[in-house]
Design a protein around this motif. Structure first.
Motif, PDB file in Angstrom:
ATOM      1  N   THR A  32       0.836  -1.193   0.000  1.00 40.45           N
ATOM      2  CA  THR A  32       0.000   0.000   0.000  1.00 40.45           C
ATOM      3  C   THR A  32       0.873   1.245   0.000  1.00 40.45           C
ATOM      4  O   THR A  32       1.851   1.329   0.739  1.00 40.45           O
ATOM      5  N   VAL A  33       0.514   2.207  -0.832  1.00 47.64           N
ATOM      6  CA  VAL A  33       1.178   3.508  -0.832  1.00 47.64           C
ATOM      7  C   VAL A  33       0.348   4.440   0.043  1.00 47.64           C
ATOM      8  O   VAL A  33      -0.830   4.688  -0.237  1.00 47.64           O
ATOM      9  N   TRP A  34       0.945   4.945   1.105  1.00 46.59           N
ATOM     10  CA  TRP A  34       0.261   5.829   2.030  1.00 46.59           C
ATOM     11  C   TRP A  34       0.712   7.262   1.741  1.00 46.59           C
ATOM     12  O   TRP A  34       1.868   7.605   1.942  1.00 46.59           O
ATOM     13  N   THR A  35      -0.236   8.069   1.250  1.00 45.51           N
ATOM     14  CA  THR A  35       0.052   9.459   0.921  1.00 45.51           C
ATOM     15  C   THR A  35      -0.459  10.347   2.046  1.00 45.51           C
ATOM     16  O   THR A  35      -1.675  10.462   2.255  1.00 45.51           O
ATOM     17  N   VAL A  36       0.462  10.954   2.764  1.00 49.40           N
ATOM     18  CA  VAL A  36       0.110  11.847   3.867  1.00 49.40           C
ATOM     19  C   VAL A  36       0.294  13.282   3.381  1.00 49.40           C
ATOM     20  O   VAL A  36       1.325  13.621   2.808  1.00 49.40           O
ATOM     21  N   THR A  37      -0.708  14.116   3.612  1.00 49.77           N
ATOM     22  CA  THR A  37      -0.647  15.519   3.191  1.00 49.77           C
ATOM     23  C   THR A  37      -0.964  16.427   4.374  1.00 49.77           C
ATOM     24  O   THR A  37      -2.012  16.261   4.992  1.00 49.77           O
ATOM     25  N   PRO A  38      -0.068  17.366   4.745  1.00 44.80           N
ATOM     26  CA  PRO A  38       1.259  17.607   4.173  1.00 44.80           C
ATOM     27  C   PRO A  38       2.271  16.575   4.664  1.00 44.80           C
ATOM     28  O   PRO A  38       2.068  15.959   5.710  1.00 44.80           O
ATOM     29  N   SER A  39       3.333  16.391   3.901  1.00 45.69           N
ATOM     30  CA  SER A  39       4.383  15.450   4.277  1.00 45.69           C
ATOM     31  C   SER A  39       5.698  15.854   3.619  1.00 45.69           C
ATOM     32  O   SER A  39       5.710  16.211   2.436  1.00 45.69           O
ATOM     33  N   GLN A  71       4.533  11.582   7.872  1.00 45.15           N
ATOM     34  CA  GLN A  71       5.333  11.241   6.699  1.00 45.15           C
ATOM     35  C   GLN A  71       4.594  10.239   5.825  1.00 45.15           C
ATOM     36  O   GLN A  71       3.912   9.349   6.331  1.00 45.15           O
ATOM     37  N   SER A  72       4.701  10.396   4.509  1.00 44.71           N
ATOM     38  CA  SER A  72       4.183   9.386   3.589  1.00 44.71           C
ATOM     39  C   SER A  72       5.068   8.148   3.687  1.00 44.71           C
ATOM     40  O   SER A  72       6.244   8.232   4.064  1.00 44.71           O
ATOM     41  N   ASN A  73       4.500   7.002   3.313  1.00 47.17           N
ATOM     42  CA  ASN A  73       5.274   5.770   3.437  1.00 47.17           C
ATOM     43  C   ASN A  73       4.661   4.711   2.530  1.00 47.17           C
ATOM     44  O   ASN A  73       3.575   4.908   1.964  1.00 47.17           O
ATOM     45  N   THR A  74       5.349   3.605   2.380  1.00 42.40           N
ATOM     46  CA  THR A  74       4.861   2.482   1.587  1.00 42.40           C
ATOM     47  C   THR A  74       5.008   1.200   2.384  1.00 42.40           C
ATOM     48  O   THR A  74       6.032   0.978   3.031  1.00 42.40           O
ATOM     49  N   GLY A  75       3.983   0.359   2.339  1.00 46.44           N
ATOM     50  CA  GLY A  75       4.017  -0.906   3.056  1.00 46.44           C
ATOM     51  C   GLY A  75       2.682  -1.156   3.726  1.00 46.44           C
ATOM     52  O   GLY A  75       1.801  -0.304   3.752  1.00 46.44           O
ATOM     53  N   ASN A  76       2.513  -2.334   4.232  1.00 46.86           N
ATOM     54  CA  ASN A  76       1.300  -2.638   4.977  1.00 46.86           C
ATOM     55  C   ASN A  76       1.595  -3.739   5.998  1.00 46.86           C
ATOM     56  O   ASN A  76       1.792  -4.884   5.632  1.00 46.86           O
ATOM     57  N   PRO A  77       1.666  -3.357   7.290  1.00 46.21           N
ATOM     58  CA  PRO A  77       1.444  -2.028   7.855  1.00 46.21           C
ATOM     59  C   PRO A  77       2.609  -1.084   7.567  1.00 46.21           C
ATOM     60  O   PRO A  77       3.687  -1.528   7.188  1.00 46.21           O
ATOM     61  N   ALA A  78       2.350   0.227   7.793  1.00 47.60           N
ATOM     62  CA  ALA A  78       3.389   1.232   7.569  1.00 47.60           C
ATOM     63  C   ALA A  78       3.238   2.355   8.585  1.00 47.60           C
ATOM     64  O   ALA A  78       2.126   2.763   8.922  1.00 47.60           O
ATOM     65  N   THR A  79       4.375   2.854   9.067  1.00 49.93           N
ATOM     66  CA  THR A  79       4.370   3.973  10.006  1.00 49.93           C
ATOM     67  C   THR A  79       4.174   5.274   9.239  1.00 49.93           C
ATOM     68  O   THR A  79       4.962   5.602   8.353  1.00 49.93           O
ATOM     69  N   VAL A  80       3.103   6.022   9.582  1.00 42.77           N
ATOM     70  CA  VAL A  80       2.819   7.280   8.893  1.00 42.77           C
ATOM     71  C   VAL A  80       3.027   8.492   9.799  1.00 42.77           C
ATOM     72  O   VAL A  80       2.920   9.630   9.338  1.00 42.77           O
ATOM     73  N   ALA A  81       3.333   8.245  11.058  1.00 46.38           N
ATOM     74  CA  ALA A  81       3.628   9.363  11.966  1.00 46.38           C
ATOM     75  C   ALA A  81       4.402   8.849  13.163  1.00 46.38           C
ATOM     76  O   ALA A  81       4.258   7.690  13.573  1.00 46.38           O
ATOM     77  N   GLY A  82       5.229   9.726  13.706  1.00 43.79           N
ATOM     78  CA  GLY A  82       5.934   9.434  14.946  1.00 43.79           C
ATOM     79  C   GLY A  82       5.463  10.404  16.016  1.00 43.79           C
ATOM     80  O   GLY A  82       5.347  11.609  15.756  1.00 43.79           O
TER      81      GLY A  82
END
Length: 213
Positions: A32-39, A71-82
């Motif tokens: 999965t491509v996770w698009t985070v806006t803004p990133s 942050q945007s990221n790729t994977g499943n599961p994927a970290t999109v924020a810290g």
């Protein structure tokens, strides 16, 4: 000789087919491509409901806030924020329980992990991970570890934390102190509450969108 060659061909063909079956499911499911806006971007989060940690007894905070980076990221599961910092209660509005006031010190960073996205609702399902927090309720001291199931809704910017039994645990290292039978290493805490997320210093609500290439 011909029989031997035929047997070899059959075995080789079967092995190839089996190998193909083994690879097909994995290759058919792209990351999965996770698009985070803004990133990338820093964020702040403020509770919009009471935050409740229940470890046999409820411990309630009327004030809580967090900050970190998206942050945007790729994977499943994927970290999109810290989550680099998170606080529970203040000196003027402490968290409370039947054991007395509650102090919770988070050991960060925590993570926000995305696992499933529903485009029709704009909701991402996942969890808050790498959770570790030292809790003092009256004389009772214990440490909570694990993760907390959560959802994030793009239209509202609300990160809704709603852990289920088994997500979190009470650490045995260190073990609970002065808690008697109220909190033990067999206790399975729950952590629930909603946070409104904004890009730091703005009124912008971040969005998280998952898609498969």
């Amino acid at each position: 000789m011909k029989k031997t060659l035929r047997r070899t061909a059959v075995v080789t063909g079967a092995a190839t087919a089996a190998f193909g079956l083994t690879l097909s499911p994995a290759s058919a499911v792209p990351s999965t491509v996770w698009t985070v806006t803004p990133s990338p971007a820093e964020f702040t989060a403020t509770n919009v409901s009471n935050i409740v940690l229940t470890a046999t007894i409820p411990m309630t905070c009327t004030t809580s806030g967090a900050s970190g980076a998206l942050q945007s990221n790729t994977g499943n599961p994927a970290t999109v924020a810290g989550i680099n910092a998170i606080n529970f209660g203040t000196s003027g509005s402490p968290c409370t329980s039947v054991l007395g006031n509650v102090t919770t010190v988070a050991v960060t960073p925590w993570t926000v992990v995305a696992q499933d996205y529903t485009a029709s609702t704009g909701v991402t399902k996942g969890h808050v991970g790498n959770v570790r927090a030292n809790v003092t309720a009256g004389a009772c001291k214990f440490t909570v570890v694990g993760k907390a199931s959560a959802t994030y809704t793009n239209s509202t910017g609300v990160l809704a934390v709603n852990s289920v039994a088994g997500d979190l645990a009470v650490s045995s290292n260190p073990a609970p102190v002065n808690c008697g039978s109220v909190v033990t290493v067999n206790t399975r805490p729950t952590f629930r509450g909603n946070y409104a997320v904004k890009a730091r210093g703005t009124s912008t609500i971040p969005t998280i969108v998952g898609s498969n290439p």
